[in-house]
Design a protein around this motif. Structure first.
Motif, PDB file in Angstrom:
ATOM      1  N   ARG A 172      -1.729  -1.661  -4.364  1.00  0.00           N
ATOM      2  CA  ARG A 172      -1.458  -2.174  -5.712  1.00  0.00           C
ATOM      3  C   ARG A 172      -1.151  -3.652  -5.592  1.00  0.00           C
ATOM      4  NH1 ARG A 172       2.731   1.553  -8.761  1.00  0.00           N
ATOM      5  NH2 ARG A 172       2.011   0.305 -10.533  1.00  0.00           N
TER       6      ARG A 172
ATOM      7  N   ASN B  69       0.812  -1.223   0.000  1.00  0.00           N
ATOM      8  CA  ASN B  69       0.000   0.000   0.000  1.00  0.00           C
ATOM      9  C   ASN B  69       0.845   1.273   0.000  1.00  0.00           C
ATOM     10  OD1 ASN B  69       1.006  -0.078   2.569  1.00  0.00           O
ATOM     11  ND2 ASN B  69      -0.966   0.111   3.621  1.00  0.00           N
TER      12      ASN B  69
ATOM     13  N   SER C 100      -4.283  -4.592 -10.065  1.00  0.00           N
ATOM     14  CA  SER C 100      -4.771  -3.699  -9.013  1.00  0.00           C
ATOM     15  C   SER C 100      -6.234  -3.321  -9.205  1.00  0.00           C
ATOM     16  CB  SER C 100      -3.911  -2.430  -8.958  1.00  0.00           C
ATOM     17  OG  SER C 100      -2.553  -2.753  -8.704  1.00  0.00           O
TER      18      SER C 100
ATOM     19  N   ARG D 248      -5.734   4.147  -5.246  1.00  0.00           N
ATOM     20  CA  ARG D 248      -4.327   3.910  -4.919  1.00  0.00           C
ATOM     21  C   ARG D 248      -4.156   3.353  -3.512  1.00  0.00           C
ATOM     22  NH1 ARG D 248      -0.833   4.033  -9.104  1.00  0.00           N
ATOM     23  NH2 ARG D 248       0.818   4.957  -7.845  1.00  0.00           N
TER      24      ARG D 248
ATOM     25  N   ARG E 149       2.039   4.398  -1.572  1.00  0.00           N
ATOM     26  CA  ARG E 149       1.406   5.170  -2.651  1.00  0.00           C
ATOM     27  C   ARG E 149       2.364   5.473  -3.810  1.00  0.00           C
ATOM     28  NH1 ARG E 149      -3.602   7.418  -1.141  1.00  0.00           N
ATOM     29  NH2 ARG E 149      -4.468   5.990   0.386  1.00  0.00           N
ATOM     30  N   ARG E 150       3.642   5.638  -3.521  1.00  0.00           N
ATOM     31  CA  ARG E 150       4.604   6.003  -4.574  1.00  0.00           C
ATOM     32  C   ARG E 150       5.402   4.789  -5.061  1.00  0.00           C
ATOM     33  NH1 ARG E 150       5.262   9.755  -0.625  1.00  0.00           N
ATOM     34  NH2 ARG E 150       7.338   8.984  -0.071  1.00  0.00           N
TER      35      ARG E 150
END
Length: 724
Positions: free
Chosen positions: A716, A680, A700, A713, A682-683
């Motif tokens: 993924r 998890n 995803s 988001r 985000r980037r």
């Protein structure tokens, strides 16, 4: 006597106090470090620190530094040191290794290389070598890694010096002895005692603050009752010097009891805790010198004969449960009322993990010190008990304590209408799918930055930390409105709502307990029964966003061997078992979550002989060679974004480490098997080189149910297979 260098460790936040204390022992401070002080002085000063320091954890005699940019360089530095001067050939030793870097990410590996270097040095000088002892060694070698350098030394203390020997029983949440001593020093007790002041702790628990205060006032050495120190079998030990220091400590202990003594007393409302405190008092040799009495703060009364000056120092309960936190304001106000009534002119110190409740005391704090009680941030608040410091007591505004109220009816109506709308749409979809736990609202409106999850009639609210553009008062006002609106809009009792403030996770925060309600209940998902707890942990035991992943596993697990890495509470394994998995293994480093996972499997009738849950560091487990029976048809791996837990073999950074973890997991996967990899962050960006080694498909979008499609988001997910 020649000078040498020492590294003296201490609790975080106590470094400056420790530097001053070391100076009084004859050690000159070289520099402060996080949780420690580098100092220079004689061996006598080092011995004196072991015997007399009230603040130190360990006293390490520094020997040398070694290049630690690789395991081989570390070994070369260690093997060339003259260990025969320090460790007896017929004796034993152990290595305490702390720290990691890019080359040495496993403390066990680092300790092993240091041990190998020491042993090989002995072998090169005649073949005989000391033995290695995991517990109670003759000599403890300290190895502390900082980036590319390894500091090596002899641990003169041999054990953490905070253990004075008097406390074998514990009350609830006891302070460590050296932290208690630091609080007393910050509060000015040594000076007050010398000036004829007395001491009180109205919530004394197991008595640590009172006992440490008495030891200071009576000039008792903290290490006086220790049976053994780490230097006593060290070859550089000077027994005559040590004997002289012990004899001096006994003379000072005798002299300290001869003059006028301060009155020192502890109170606690629990008679059982007072019994523990009295036992600790007896072991400390302070019977007849310190009093302990069972009495609630509100009923506190003092007889005649107390000094006109003194210190009240206490560590109130932190209030783990919401119901307890509601009572803290009254407890702090009762404390303030008692000290103003009984000891005007004294000083008050309150060490609190909930410092916002200091406002309820009714005195204005003149000094605040930030410290840590273990890993918990806390503050020492200091007050003068006098008319000039009096203020009107008031309740603090904190998330767990905010009174539900509507300040802006128009804004509250917006949230009310949105919740009712979502309940009709998302709620209706969930009921049709047979889903009892789902996300109803996820910061749909910027005015209310909340995640609201339904758990079969109960509601879990997570308040996202407000952005800097929103002032704290406005954020509290909006949360109060939400807490007023949610039960009404969803048709639930307020007692069925739990609210937490959601912060960015770091380290082991996923595993840290937030409360202690013990309120578990069952929920259901696609025919699986699962235990959840809305109050006691940062998360509830069930990651709702992974529901489609678990359902997919359930639909494809028939006859397969399933491996669940970083298994958390084992929900994915439950789905695999219900879906017909032939065998499974679930691994997690948390004892709490391993037990939770076993309970979840038992709820669903899993045979523990075929479906095992084990406490293990997944990093170390994956790094070890795989045996032939450790091959699986289906693997699920959802690691945390970051972890630096002391229980792990190294630091986990998912962006940096995921390629290695995936490659290691693929060695456990059968040729036709599938690895489901998720995270998890985000980037997150998947290492492009992996695509040349394996068949990889990002899935995803297909792993997001309707209740999470506003937050695409949130995680993924990839399916990874061996190339044909």
């Amino acid at each position: 006597m020649s000078k040498t260098v020492f590294f003296v460790t201490c609790p975080k936040g106590v470094e400056y106090l420790l530097a001053d204390e070391l100076s009084s022992f004859g050690l000159s401070s070289v520099r402060n470090a996080p949780a420690g002080v580098w100092a220079e002085g004689t061996l006598e000063a080092g011995y004196r620190t072991c015997l007399w320091s009230r603040l130190a954890n360990r006293v390490i005699l520094h020997l040398d530094e070694a290049d630690a940019r690789s395991g081989d360089a570390l070994y070369d530095g260690v093997v060339h040191m003259d260990w025969q001067q320090h460790i007896p050939v017929q004796g034993s030793f152990r290595v305490n290794f702390l720290g990691q870097n890019d080359a040495i990410r496993n403390t066990q590996f680092g300790a092993q290389r240091v041990k190998d270097g020491i042993v090989d040095r002995f072998r090169a000088n005649g073949g005989q070598r000391p033995s290695v002892a995991a517990s109670d060694p003759d000599v403890t070698v300290s190895a502390r890694l900082n980036r590319g350098r390894l500091s090596l030394g002899i641990d003169l203390s041999g054990h953490s010096l905070h253990r004075r020997g008097y406390r074998t029983e514990k009350g609830a949440a006891p302070l460590k002895e050296n932290l208690a001593a630091a609080l007393l020093m910050r509060a000015g007790w040594p000076e007050l005692a010398q000036a004829g002041g007395d001491f009180l702790d109205p919530m004394c628990g197991s008595g640590t603050l009172v006992i440490e205060a008495a030891m200071m006032a009576l000039d008792l050495a903290p290490g006086r009752k220790q049976e053994r120190f780490g230097f006593e079998a060290w070859l550089g030990h000077q027994p005559e010097l040590w004997l002289a220091l012990r004899q001096e400590a006994e003379r000072r202990a005798h002299d300290g009891k001869q003059g006028p003594l301060p009155r020192m007393q502890g109170f606690d409302q629990d008679p059982r805790v007072i019994a523990t405190a009295r036992n600790n008092l007896r072991r400390a040799g302070l019977e007849g010198l310190v009093e302990m009495q069972a009495c609630p703060v509100a009923d506190l009364a003092l007889d005649d004969g107390w000094a006109t000056t003194g210190l009240v120092l206490t560590n109130p309960p932190y209030g783990e449960r919401l119901s307890e936190r509601r009572e803290l304001g009254g407890l702090y106000q009762a404390l303030g009322d008692a000290v103003k009534r009984l000891v005007p002119g004294w000083r008050l110190g309150v060490f609190s993990g909930a410092p916002e409740y200091g406002k309820s005391i009714g005195l204005r704090s003149y000094k605040q010190y930030k410290l840590f009680n273990g890993k918990l941030p806390a503050q020492l608040l200091l007050f003068s008990v006098d008319e000039a410091s009096v203020r009107t007591p008031r309740e603090p505004d904190v998330p767990g304590e905010i009174t539900p109220r509507v300040s802006n009816e128009e804004r509250a109506a917006m949230l009310r209408n949105r919740l009712k709308k979502n309940l009709k749409t998302v709620g209706q979809w969930a009921r049709k799918q047979g889903i009892g736990c789902y996300r109803l609202y996820d910061a749909d409106m910027p005015e209310f930055a909340l995640a609201i999850d339904v758990y079969e009639g109960r509601v879990h609210v997570q308040e996202y930390a407000a952005p800097k553009s929103v002032d704290e008062r406005s954020a509290r006002e909006r949360l109060a409105e939400a807490l007023a609106v949610i039960p009404e809009a969803l048709g639930i009792d307020r007692d069925a709502l739990v609210c937490k403030q959601r912060q960015r996770q770091s380290g082991t925060s996923q595993y840290e307990k937030q409360a202690a309600s013990g309120e578990f209940f069952q929920v259901h998902e696609h025919g699986c029964a699962l235990k959840v707890n809305l109050k006691d942990y940062l998360d509830t035991g069930l990651f709702l966003d992974h529901r489609p992943v678990r359902h997919w596993i359930q639909q494809h697990a028939q006859g397969k061997r399933f491996l669940n890495l970083f298994c958390y509470t084992g929900a994915a394994t439950v789905h695999a078992v219900v879906g017909g998995a032939s065998r499974s293994l679930s691994l997690d480093m948390s004892k709490t979550y391993v037990g939770w996972a076993r309970d979840n499997l038992a709820l669903n009738g899993a045979d523990p002989r075929r479906h095992a849950v084990e406490q293990a560091d997944c990093l170390a487990w994956l790094a070890a060679p795989a045996s032939p029976d450790q091959r699986y048809d289906l693997i699920f791996m959802d690691p945390p974004t970051f972890s630096n837990s002391a229980r792990m073999a190294g630091v986990l950074d998912i962006q940096k480490d995921h390629a290695r973890l995936i490659r290691q997991a693929m060695t456990r996967l059968n040729s036709e098997g599938l690895l489901i990899f998720s995270n998890n962050f985000r980037r997150f960006r998947l290492d492009e080189d992996l695509a040349s080694e394996f068949d990889i498909q990002e899935v995803s979008q297909s792993t997001l149910d309707r209740d999470f499609q506003r937050n695409a988001r949130i995680h993924r997910c990839w399916h990874i297979r061996h190339r044909a």
